[in-house]
Design an enzyme around this catalytic site. Structure first.
Site, short mmCIF file in Angstrom:
data_model
loop_
_atom_site.label_atom_id
_atom_site.label_comp_id
_atom_site.label_asym_id
_atom_site.label_seq_id
_atom_site.Cartn_x
_atom_site.Cartn_y
_atom_site.Cartn_z
N THR A 245 0.85 -1.32 -0.03
CA THR A 245 0.26 0.15 0.00
C THR A 245 0.81 1.09 -0.02
OG1 THR A 245 -0.24 -0.49 2.35
CG2 THR A 245 -2.11 -0.94 1.17
N GLY A 246 2.07 1.00 0.15
CA GLY A 246 2.99 2.29 -0.09
C GLY A 246 3.54 2.55 1.19
N LYS A 247 3.86 2.00 2.23
CA LYS A 247 4.16 2.33 3.52
C LYS A 247 5.65 2.71 3.53
CE LYS A 247 3.24 -1.68 5.58
NZ LYS A 247 2.47 -2.15 4.24
N GLU B 93 -22.76 -2.33 4.89
CA GLU B 93 -22.14 -1.15 5.49
C GLU B 93 -23.14 0.07 5.31
OE1 GLU B 93 -19.31 -1.27 7.21
OE2 GLU B 93 -19.02 -3.24 6.62
N ASP C 35 -20.19 -8.29 14.32
CA ASP C 35 -21.16 -7.28 14.67
C ASP C 35 -21.76 -7.95 15.69
OD1 ASP C 35 -20.29 -5.68 12.62
OD2 ASP C 35 -21.85 -5.98 11.54
#
Ligand code: ADP
Ligand code: ZN
Length: 621
Positions: free
Chosen positions: A218-220, A437, A513
């Site tokens: 993810t680009g850390k 959601e 949930d």
């Protein structure tokens, strides 16, 4: 990631490999020198000394022409005072034969002679010491391979340590796209590194440690480098797995080394990739513990506590499993700042694709927005890979520019790989998650006391969640009223009820949930005295942390009858909440549809946009 760093590396070279080569060379030099030395010696000795037969020697003795005799076990050396060629003082050697008469003869001739004690040192050297030295050399060579380094145990930390230092990183925030929230959060760090005086003068507190949390790719790493590049400081990086070595103490030494190097080069950034490899909670090891890792982790904690952040060293670390980290790492003064890096949504993916296709020649039919829409679940690294694949396909087809067909084929290829890793959702799953959601979000927006929604997303986050609805509390809460708890229950049930209403069926996605809803309801009954039927008595024992659960449940202090009553009260609370939510969502089905459609379209909705959507659709209804 670290492999990539190697090639773009500007700082001090890793000092392992060259020195090992040197060691190799010097060993061969040594052998050569030995050979040459013995050749020279042979030559000189051979030239100077005459080898004469024993009979001739005896002859000289009788003629009294020898002196300085040395009687060795199997040879006799000495000097001829005068030989047949009329040379003077010519050294000679002869093979000794078994001749008991010789000593008598020498005595009568009064020639001085000495016996010779042949020292065994050379023999010892060859038969004992050399092999020993040889084995030691081999052993050290192997140690060096395994991580100790050829310099030996004393400087183990410095040897082969994969510390990469880059003085000019050359990556800025412009090279990072689609994760703007994370970027914003790191802006403050950049400010600090650029002008530390400004912060220290104000007595401001700067975080020591920033933990970047996000899925692989993810680009850390990219983001951490960009922070270094933006602020123009040195970037030290090391992978958590490099710290964990076979030998106890090596990792700790490396940590010490890393920090001392960093402090010398302040301001700078220390980046620890794969923090989880080293920072797993202590005592959770498979075989009851891992000494080396614990030592290394302790050393890291010590180093983090021991320096003053005002020197301008910021530690950044990356992990995709924050939940397994040792809690000590997350305490204030350590990695207390967390920056979540989510998988990019449609618009994020579009931005990343645009960035990576800048240097690629695109055909006119390419619609980057459409490519973004076709790649749900892709992270930055996947998208970079996608552009690359498409370009390679184009080259293979001898085309001049990358067309939509190539993108399509590259997508199919990469999705094939991702499906194996369970990272892409099919259309049906995506619809279910979208309505689920939306249900949470809509209930949260309708319940009077619920925290406002900050973000709804159907981008998978973490290991289990397929989507998420993020609520931001408006203030810190220490107490909750019965009404607030009931609203919380409703929000939790919203997802499942939405699935019931729309699909007439329910999925397994709501399991977490329901678990949480049940926990709240049970606490209301057994701890907070919020059930009329059971009254004020509390029934719960003190909660234990989950992972310390030994499997023994605490002894119940109430009767089976009470237990049954508790259970029925809990399910009554849940049933009532369920009915209420069903009523709300049935009334607002129109809005539910609108939110879900929007989610399917753009994958995330932020709070304000959600409010607008709800207002507009309720006005039109
Ligand atoms: P991580 O450290 O999270 O595993 P990396 O930073 O190593 O991911 O990302 C690998 C590569 O993927 C980067 O070098 C970059 O080319 C590309 N990439 C990932 N995320 C982004 C992004 N947000 N913007 C641009 N490129 C990205
Ligand atoms: Zn849910």
């Amino acid at each position: 990631m670290l492999d990539k760093l190697k090639s773009s590396f500007h700082g001090t070279p890793p000092n392992g490999d060259p020195s090992r080569r040197k060691f190799h060379f010097s060993f061969w030099y040594f052998l050569m020198a030995l050979l040459i030395f013995s050749l020279i010696q042979d030559y000189i000795v051979a030239r100077k000394t005459d080898v004469i037969p024993y009979s001739e020697f005896k002859h000289y003795v009788i003629e009294d022409k020898v002196k300085n005799l040395l009687l060795k076990q199997d040879e006799i050396t000495g000097v001829l005072t005068e030989d047949s060629k009329a040379r003077k003082d010519q050294p000679f050697v002869t093979v000794r034969v078994d001749d008991p008469e010789l000593v008598k003869l020498l005595d009568t001739k009064k020639i001085s002679y000495t016996g010779y004690y042949e020292s065994k040192w050379l023999a010892t050297l060859f038969s004992w010491i050399l092999p020993l030295v040889f084995f030691i050399l081999i052993w050290r060579f192997l140690m060096g391979r395994m991580g100790g380094g050829p310099q030996g145990v004393l400087s183990v930390g410095k040897a082969r340590a994969k510390i990469y230092a880059e003085r000019e990183v050359g990556i800025t925030f412009e090279d990072v796209a689609g994760i703007d929230e994370a970027k914003q959060e790191l802006e403050e760090i950049v400010e600090f590194l650029k002008t530390p005086e400004k912060f220290t003068q104000l007595g401001g507190k700067i975080p020591k440690g920033v933990l970047l949390v996000g899925a692989p790719g993810t680009g850390k790493t990219l983001l951490a480098k960009a922070v270094a590049g933006e602020s123009g400081v040195t970037f030290f990086s090391m992978s958590g797995s490099d710290f964990v070595e076979m030998f106890v103490g090596v990792g700790a030494a490396r940590v010490r080394d890393l920090f001392s190097q960093a402090k010398e080069n302040a301001p700078c950034i220390i980046f620890v990739d794969e923090l989880d490899a080293l920072g797993k909670a202590r005592g959770l090891g498979v075989m009851g513990g891992h000494d080396e890792r614990e030592q290394t982790l302790n050393q890291l904690l010590v180093e983090m506590d021991g320096f003053d952040p005002n020197v301008g060293v910021i530690i950044m670390a990356a992990t995709n499993r924050p939940e397994i980290l040792d809690p000590a790492l997350l305490r204030p003064g350590r990695f207390d700042r967390h920056v979540a890096i989510d998988r990019p949504d449609v618009s994020g993916r579009e931005a990343i694709l645009k960035l990576h296709s800048k240097e690629v020649k695109l055909a006119k039919d390419v619609d980057i927005a459409k490519v973004a829409a076709l790649t749900p679940g892709f992270v930055g690294a996947d998208l970079a890979n996608l552009v690359n694949e498409a370009a390679l396909l184009t080259a293979r087809r001898d085309k001049k520019s990358v067309g939509m067909a190539e993108f399509q084929e590259a997508i199919d290829r990469i999705i094939g790989g991702l499906e194996k890793k369970n990272r892409v959702m099919n259309e049906k799953e995506k619809r279910i998650v979208a309505y689920h959601e939306s249900g949470h979000a809509l209930v949260a927006m309708s319940a009077p006391t619920a925290d406002p929604v900050n973000k709804v997303s159907i981008i998978p986050r973490g290991i289990a969640a397929l989507g998420y609805t993020q609520q931001l509390p408006t203030e810190d809460r220490y107490l909750m009223t019965r009404e607030e708890l009931l609203d919380r229950l409703s929000v939790l049930l919203g997802g499942r009820v939405a699935e019931e209403l729309i699909f007439g069926d329910i999925s397994t996605g709501a399991q977490n949930d329901l678990q949480r809803a049940t926990d709240i309801a049970r606490s209301m009954v057994t701890e907070y005295g919020m059930s009329e039927k059971l009254g004020l008595v509390t029934y719960a024992k003190e909660r234990r942390p989950l992972f310390l659960d030994t499997g023994f449940s605490p002894a119940k202090e109430y009767s089976d009858g009470t237990a049954r009553e508790i259970d029925s009260e809990v399910s009554r609370l849940l049933d009532e909440a369920h009915d209420l939510v069903r009523k709300i969502l049935t009334e607002k089905k129109q809005q539910l549809e609108v939110i879900a459609q929007k989610l399917l379209e753009q994958e995330t909705i932020l709070g304000d946009e959600l409010k607008d959507l709800i207002e507009k659709s309720s006005a039109s209804a």
